[in-house]
Design a protein around this motif. Structure first.
Motif, PDB file in Angstrom:
ATOM      1  N   THR A 233      20.584  42.125 -45.508  1.00 20.58           N
ATOM      2  CA  THR A 233      19.643  41.139 -46.016  1.00 20.58           C
ATOM      3  C   THR A 233      18.472  41.863 -46.682  1.00 20.58           C
ATOM      4  O   THR A 233      18.327  43.085 -46.561  1.00 20.58           O
ATOM      5  N   HIS A 234      17.633  41.122 -47.388  1.00 22.50           N
ATOM      6  CA  HIS A 234      16.484  41.735 -48.042  1.00 22.50           C
ATOM      7  C   HIS A 234      15.548  42.320 -46.971  1.00 22.50           C
ATOM      8  O   HIS A 234      15.177  41.619 -46.023  1.00 22.50           O
TER       9      HIS A 234
ATOM     10  N   LEU B 270      25.082  42.370 -43.079  1.00 29.44           N
ATOM     11  CA  LEU B 270      25.880  41.249 -43.561  1.00 29.44           C
ATOM     12  C   LEU B 270      27.329  41.396 -43.105  1.00 29.44           C
ATOM     13  O   LEU B 270      27.797  42.493 -42.790  1.00 29.44           O
TER      14      LEU B 270
ATOM     15  N   LEU C  62      25.068  39.030 -51.092  1.00 32.57           N
ATOM     16  CA  LEU C  62      23.786  38.369 -50.860  1.00 32.57           C
ATOM     17  C   LEU C  62      23.276  37.733 -52.152  1.00 32.57           C
ATOM     18  O   LEU C  62      23.259  38.384 -53.201  1.00 32.57           O
TER      19      LEU C  62
END
Length: 347
Positions: free
Chosen positions: A230-231, A268, A274
């Motif tokens: 994820t970011h 992830l 994403l």
């Protein structure tokens, strides 16, 4: 053996005790029969403390009173022998929260340093969890293990300390997709992302502790470049104490400000892409040459002198041996002692 063995009950031989004098000065000692604590305000016998309940006040030969308390983990990590710089309690607390360290978790930590964060992680994962720690330097690993034995009273069975590079040692230590959390306190965490990604379960958390904005920028972009997380989210923690006495209420003159940055991301599921974040156009475009310029090779580790390391190793080892060696004897000596009975040496 539980991590709370020394958290309550009468003081026993081998316990660490924090003595606070009338002016607030604190000293930490390890209780030994026949030993004396010397200060410029008199002499206090260890025997006058052994057997007393936690939170007692003892008087030395000059009539000076000292408050005797078992040090909290927060106190212990700030005063224990250090082979390397420690992670401060304010950052350790945030690491436990942001990485969501939970009882029973399987956690990977690199590097160990002096063992401060290892103790927080061991407490958080409990007896059902597993902590795999990796450290490149033997002397740091030895100091960390000795500090843990000193605080816990024994060597934790659910803690494995491996000396070596994480990139080489992690694949042999854990199965793929078997680790819940990874905490990286190292100079170049971006170099380890391949093996960390393989070890983490989908949904698992990777957290990096870095000291400078150059490291922060590089590890953030490296995490994004993998396409497996994820970011990343970044933060730092500052703690300011307050003086509160009657109507005199004001901030302390000193505070614990910047010590490091924390950056987290979650693994992830394999094959997941994403979605791109919708952002306004910016001037933040960069290339590989820019990243290298932003991350100079001067990011060297601050080294302790060999003489200093030898001294700290002796201190840590002596405390650990005392804690391990007096454990059974201490329990036998105090098994029948009432918790509120005062020692005859104390007036």
């Amino acid at each position: 053996m539980t991590a709370d063995r020394r958290s309550s009950g009468p003081f026993r031989v081998g316990d660490r005790v924090q003595l606070t004098g009338p002016k607030g000065r604190m000293n930490t000692i390890t209780l030994e029969p026949g030993k004396l604590f010397h200060s410029h305000r008199g002499v206090l016998a260890h025997d006058s403390i052994i057997g007393l309940p936690d939170g007692s006040v003892v008087t030395n030969n000059a009539g000076v009173e000292h408050l005797a308390l078992r040090p909290l983990l927060n106190d212990f990590v700030m005063s224990m022998p250090r082979g390397a710089a420690i992670i401060y309690p304010k950052d350790a607390a945030q690491i436990l929260a942001l990485a969501d360290i939970f009882p029973g978790a399987t956690v990977v930590e690199a590097g160990v340093g002096s063992g401060a964060l290892s103790l927080w992680l061991l407490r958080a994962i409990g007896q059902e969890g597993r902590l795999f720690s990796f450290e490149r330097r033997d002397e740091f690993a030895d100091v960390a293990k000795a500090n843990a034995a000193t605080f816990l009273g024994s060597d934790p069975e659910n803690w494995t300390v491996t000396v070596g590079d994480l990139q080489d040692a992690l694949p042999a230590a854990v199965e793929p997709a078997s680790v819940d959390r990874v905490v990286l306190d190292m100079l170049a965490p971006w170099e380890t992302l391949d093996v960390v990604t393989e070890a983490l379960k989908p949904g698992g958390v990777v957290l990096c502790y870095v000291a400078t904005v150059t490291q922060l920028s590089r590890v953030a972009e490296a995490i994004r470049a993998t396409g497996h997380y994820t970011h990343p989210q970044s933060s730092e923690t500052m703690v300011r104490g307050w003086h509160v006495e009657g109507l005199a209420v004001r901030p302390d003159h000193r505070m614990i400000a910047h010590t490091g940055f924390l950056i987290t991301a979650r693994r992830l599921a394999p094959g997941t892409v994403l979605p791109e974040l919708k952002r306004r156009p910016s001037k933040s475009d960069y290339n590989d040459a820019d990243v290298e310029a932003w991350t100079p090779g001067a990011l060297g580790e601050r080294q302790s002198s060999p003489k200093s390391l030898r001294k700290r190793m002796r201190e840590a080892t002596a405390s650990a041996e005392l804690a391990r060696g007096t454990e059974q004897e201490a329990f036998a000596d105090t098994a029948d002692a009432p918790g509120d009975e005062r020692d005859p040496h104390v007036d």
